[in-house]
Every structure is written in structure tokens, then in C-alpha cells.
Design a protein around this motif. Structure first.
Motif, PDB file in Angstrom:
ATOM      1  N   HIS A   1       0.836  -1.203   0.000  1.00 26.05           N
ATOM      2  CA  HIS A   1       0.000   0.000   0.000  1.00 26.05           C
ATOM      3  C   HIS A   1       0.871   1.255   0.000  1.00 26.05           C
ATOM      4  N   LEU A   2       1.945   1.246   0.798  1.00 26.75           N
ATOM      5  CA  LEU A   2       2.861   2.387   0.857  1.00 26.75           C
ATOM      6  C   LEU A   2       3.507   2.636  -0.501  1.00 26.75           C
ATOM      7  N   LEU A   3       3.974   1.578  -1.141  1.00 26.67           N
ATOM      8  CA  LEU A   3       4.646   1.737  -2.431  1.00 26.67           C
ATOM      9  C   LEU A   3       3.681   2.256  -3.497  1.00 26.67           C
ATOM     10  N   ASP A   4       2.439   1.795  -3.453  1.00 29.60           N
ATOM     11  CA  ASP A   4       1.430   2.304  -4.394  1.00 29.60           C
ATOM     12  C   ASP A   4       1.161   3.781  -4.144  1.00 29.60           C
ATOM     13  N   TRP A   5       1.099   4.157  -2.876  1.00 23.95           N
ATOM     14  CA  TRP A   5       0.832   5.546  -2.485  1.00 23.95           C
ATOM     15  C   TRP A   5       1.960   6.455  -2.953  1.00 23.95           C
ATOM     16  N   LEU A   6       3.185   6.007  -2.772  1.00 24.92           N
ATOM     17  CA  LEU A   6       4.331   6.779  -3.231  1.00 24.92           C
ATOM     18  C   LEU A   6       4.355   6.873  -4.753  1.00 24.92           C
ATOM     19  N   GLN A   7       4.062   5.770  -5.423  1.00 20.86           N
ATOM     20  CA  GLN A   7       4.061   5.753  -6.880  1.00 20.86           C
ATOM     21  C   GLN A   7       3.043   6.738  -7.440  1.00 20.86           C
TER      22      GLN A   7
ATOM     23  N   HIS B   1       2.461  11.673  -1.736  1.00 20.38           N
ATOM     24  CA  HIS B   1       3.270  12.214  -0.638  1.00 20.38           C
ATOM     25  C   HIS B   1       3.750  13.638  -0.904  1.00 20.38           C
ATOM     26  N   GLY B   2       3.530  14.144  -2.135  1.00 23.00           N
ATOM     27  CA  GLY B   2       3.921  15.515  -2.431  1.00 23.00           C
ATOM     28  C   GLY B   2       5.405  15.740  -2.265  1.00 23.00           C
ATOM     29  N   SER B   3       5.759  16.771  -1.518  1.00 23.93           N
ATOM     30  CA  SER B   3       7.172  17.110  -1.324  1.00 23.93           C
ATOM     31  C   SER B   3       7.776  16.429  -0.100  1.00 23.93           C
ATOM     32  N   MET B   4       7.054  15.488   0.507  1.00 24.59           N
ATOM     33  CA  MET B   4       7.594  14.782   1.676  1.00 24.59           C
ATOM     34  C   MET B   4       8.531  13.676   1.203  1.00 24.59           C
ATOM     35  N   ASP B   5       9.684  14.089   0.716  1.00 25.19           N
ATOM     36  CA  ASP B   5      10.646  13.129   0.161  1.00 25.19           C
ATOM     37  C   ASP B   5      11.090  12.095   1.188  1.00 25.19           C
ATOM     38  N   TYR B   6      11.038  12.453   2.460  1.00 19.57           N
ATOM     39  CA  TYR B   6      11.478  11.523   3.494  1.00 19.57           C
ATOM     40  C   TYR B   6      10.607  10.268   3.537  1.00 19.57           C
ATOM     41  N   MET B   7       9.387  10.342   2.987  1.00 20.82           N
ATOM     42  CA  MET B   7       8.530   9.167   2.975  1.00 20.82           C
ATOM     43  C   MET B   7       9.110   8.067   2.087  1.00 20.82           C
TER      44      MET B   7
ATOM     45  N   ALA C   1     -10.403   8.468  -1.820  1.00 19.24           N
ATOM     46  CA  ALA C   1     -11.159   7.221  -1.763  1.00 19.24           C
ATOM     47  C   ALA C   1     -11.047   6.720  -0.328  1.00 19.24           C
ATOM     48  N   PRO C   2     -11.936   5.839   0.106  1.00 18.77           N
ATOM     49  CA  PRO C   2     -11.776   5.300   1.462  1.00 18.77           C
ATOM     50  C   PRO C   2     -10.384   4.728   1.678  1.00 18.77           C
ATOM     51  N   TYR C   3      -9.748   5.162   2.756  1.00 20.79           N
ATOM     52  CA  TYR C   3      -8.418   4.702   3.158  1.00 20.79           C
ATOM     53  C   TYR C   3      -7.300   5.203   2.244  1.00 20.79           C
ATOM     54  N   LYS C   4      -7.571   6.244   1.472  1.00 23.25           N
ATOM     55  CA  LYS C   4      -6.549   6.757   0.547  1.00 23.25           C
ATOM     56  C   LYS C   4      -6.536   8.288   0.611  1.00 23.25           C
ATOM     57  N   LEU C   5      -5.419   8.839   1.077  1.00 24.97           N
ATOM     58  CA  LEU C   5      -5.274  10.282   1.258  1.00 24.97           C
ATOM     59  C   LEU C   5      -4.253  10.851   0.286  1.00 24.97           C
ATOM     60  N   ASP C   6      -4.646  11.872  -0.457  1.00 22.64           N
ATOM     61  CA  ASP C   6      -3.706  12.608  -1.305  1.00 22.64           C
ATOM     62  C   ASP C   6      -3.187  13.777  -0.476  1.00 22.64           C
ATOM     63  N   ALA C   7      -1.988  13.608   0.082  1.00 21.43           N
ATOM     64  CA  ALA C   7      -1.447  14.627   0.987  1.00 21.43           C
ATOM     65  C   ALA C   7      -1.305  15.975   0.300  1.00 21.43           C
TER      66      ALA C   7
END
Length: 364
Positions: A46-52, A56-62, A218-224
Motif C-alpha cells: 500500500h505504501l509503495l502504491d501511495w508513493l508511486q 506524498h507531495g514534497s515529503m521526500d522523506y517518505m 477514496a476510502p483509506y486513501k489520502l492525497d497529501a
């Protein structure tokens, strides 16, 4: 907050130790303590999909630490279990938040940031917990975290039975809602793990519907990139003009998805004195906040999470809120006083806010 990782001690009754850890945690001020293993394969995907997706925007540390975030043993070698803790932070009168949001002359600060910065406090308490464990087991490997390293803290807390993931992506607890901080103690002790709890969001979509910028895509999905907390805290650049009117009077963070959540009717007020609101920042006038010098900002936010925005970010945020406020000569005068600010970031947002004030007055 770390120690070397010797071999786990033998001859320990780990079930009894786990019970002791929960009791010691309560004595240290944690409202709940749970234990999880380190398997996070689904959360890693889920994390890798979110990053892809770039959410995460400019939160490069993620992305900077790769899969260490989802593989505890790679972050802290030898880790077998994670002791997850939570600590309530809700103010005694959480209902006041709605009053502030409805008054566009006031600045809204996320309720978690009104007291002392929780990071050091929770890590300090976790260190004390580790020392109590070591008094029984002898030296063992551990490391304490409180939103201070690449850790999937919500997933670990979920696995430790502290709550379930809500559709807004925050952790929810039946007895405490979502107004709590999380912390973790990575350990090489083979403690018995707790069972996750079932989810109880059902068909409710209040958090999705209320989000001012529709950041919950979407449920459980946040666009930071659309989240007001990200825009006012994490983002260092200009806030996109199309999102500025949607921010309203929120100058540091946003709680809307929590405020409408039915489970927060059970939210428990903080018992930790350090989390009590400071300097009346929960309901201060925007024009007064905008008048702060950098020295005043640093003095009045000492030891608080608000420092994370930085002074320029603070002025940027308050300028946007002033632009969203009803027209008044006082607001215009406050903005004009900053029109020639040395920071290009501040000047840009002041200019936008002044244009908004002129538009509201009906001037060409």
C-alpha cells in the motif's frame, strides 16, 4: 534512545512480562499498550502504491528510507516485536473547535498542536519503559520512536490491537476515538502478540464528505498534496492558489475529518498536563497572530509542534486565512503592514490576500 542488540535472555516468562509491560505503560501515562509482530507486507504494498501515485507531495522523506519503514528489522536489526502505545491529547472542551472554525476572524490550530510537542515526551516515557523491562530481563535490544523515524506507526498500532484504520487513514479506537498520539518500542524480545481489532466504520463516509479540499480521494486513501495539514505544516513552497480559499481559517493543521467522526464522541480528554493548551492559541484573533514578530513567534511556540511550520510558513498560513476572512479595514491594514516583507513567499500570499479583500469589498 537505542541500545545494542544482545541475544534475547533465556528463562523469561514472556507472557507475564507482557502483562507487566502493560501495567508499567499505564503507570507511565499511556492509555493503552499493545504488542505486534513485524509482518507488514500488505502495508508495504500500500505504501509503495501511495508513493508511486505521488500522494506524498514534497515529503521526500517518505520514500528516502525505502522499505525500512515497513520492515522493522531492517531499521533496527534484531527486532522481533513492536510495543505500541497511545496517549490521549484531546482538550477538555473539544467542542470549542467548531466555534473557532465558524468564526473567520480567529485562527484554527489543530488540537494536537495546542500543548507541548509530544515527540520528546513520548520517547522519554518509552525510554523509561525500556529501563523497567531491562530491570527484569537484563540488557536487551530496543529502540524508541514517536513519529521520529521511518516507522509505519498506524499499521503497527493496528496490528497491536490499539484500533483500526478509519477511512480518513487515521487510527480509530472504540473507547477513545482518534485523538491520541502513538509511540513504538522496537524490541528483540519474543513477547506474545495481541490480536488486531475489527473495523467499525461501516458505510459511514462523513470524513470523506467533510474534507474541505477533498483530500481523501477514496476510502483509506489520502492525497497529501490536497490535505490542509500537509499544506500548512509540511509544504515549504507557496500554497496552490486554487486551494487557498478552501483552507478557510485553518492556520496549522486541520481536524475536520476527526471532528465529524461518530467515534470521537467517545474521545477522552488528555490527562497529561503538558498537553494542555498554551497561550490561548486555540482561539486567537488572526490579526493579532499576524502581528507577531519572529521573536514573539519563537517565544510563544517554544516546545510546541507549531514551530515545525517556521516563521515564514506561519505568516504564509495566517495571510491565507486573512484573505479568506470577511472584508474589514483592520484586516487590510494588517496585511498592508506585511506587503513589503523580506520573504517572497510571504509577499506573494499577502498580495493574494489583499486582492481577496478588495474583491470582497467590491473594488475593481
Amino acid at each position: 534512545m537505542s541500545a545494542p542488540a544482545p541475544s534475547p535472555p533465556a528463562g523469561i516468562d514472556y507472557a507475564a512480562l507482557a502483562a507487566d509491560i502493560r501495567r508499567w505503560g499505564a503507570e507511565l501515562g499511556f492509555q493503552q499498550v499493545g504488542i505486534a509482530d513485524v509482518r507488514l507486507a500488505e502495508d508495504e504494498a500500500h505504501l509503495l502504491d501511495w508513493l508511486q501515485a505521488g500522494y506524498h507531495g514534497s515529503m521526500d522523506y517518505m520514500a528516502r528510507h525505502g522499505v525500512k519503514r515497513s520492515r522493522p528489522a531492517e531499521l533496527q536489526p534484531g527486532t522481533l516485536r513492536v510495543i505500541s502505545v497511545r496517549m490521549n491529547y484531546a482538550p477538555a472542551d473539544i467542542g470549542e473547535a467548531w466555534s473557532v472554525l465558524r468564526d473567520p476572524t480567529l485562527g484554527y490550530v489543530s488540537r494536537y498542536a495546542l500543548g507541548r510537542d509530544y515527540h520528546k515526551l513520548i520517547r522519554s516515557r518509552l525510554q523509561k519503559l525500556a529501563e523497567r523491562i531491562a530491570a527484569v530481563t537484563g540488557p536487551f535490544g530496543y529502540r524508541a520512536f514517536a513519529d521520529s523515524a521511518p516507522v509505519l506507526e498506524k499499521a503497527l498500532a493496528r496490528n497491536a490491537g490499539l484500533g483500526w484504520t478509519g477511512k480518513h487513514t487515521l487510527l480509530l479506537n472504540r473507547e477513545a476515538g482518534s485523538y491520541f498520539f502513538l509511540g513504538e518500542l522496537y524490541t528483540d524480545l519474543p513477547l506474545p502478540v495481541d490480536a488486531p481489532v475489527s473495523a467499525h466504520c461501516g458505510r459511514c463516509t462523513r470524513c470523506i464528505d467533510v474534507c474541505p479540499t477533498q483530500a481523501i480521494v477514496a476510502p483509506y486513501k489520502l492525497d497529501a498534496r490536497r490535505c490542509i495539514s500537509y499544506l500548512t505544516i509540511e509544504r515549504r513552497e507557496a500554497i496552490p492558489p486554487e486551494l487557498r480559499p478552501l483552507i478557510g481559517n485553518r492556520i496549522f493543521g486541520c481536524d475536520d475529518c476527526q471532528l465529524v467522526c461518530p467515534w470521537n464522541r467517545y474521545a477522552q480528554a488528555a490527562t497529561e498536563p503538558d498537553f494542555a493548551p498554551r497561550h490561548a492559541l486555540g482561539s486567537s484573533r488572526l490579526v493579532e497572530l499576524f502581528a507577531w514578530s519572529e521573536e514573539e513567534f519563537l517565544a510563544r511556540t517554544e516546545g510546541m509542534a507549531i514551530r515545525r511550520a517556521g516563521y515564514e510558513g506561519w505568516l504564509r498560513n495566517v495571510a491565507v486565512a486573512l484573505g479568506n476572512a470577511p472584508y474589514s479595514g483592520e484586516v487590510v491594514a494588517a496585511l498592508q503592514a506585511r506587503a513589503d516583507h523580506p520573504s517572497a513567499l510571504v509577499r506573494e500570499h499577502v498580495a493574494w490576500a489583499l486582492e481577496e479583500q478588495r474583491r470582497k469589498r467590491g473594488q475593481p
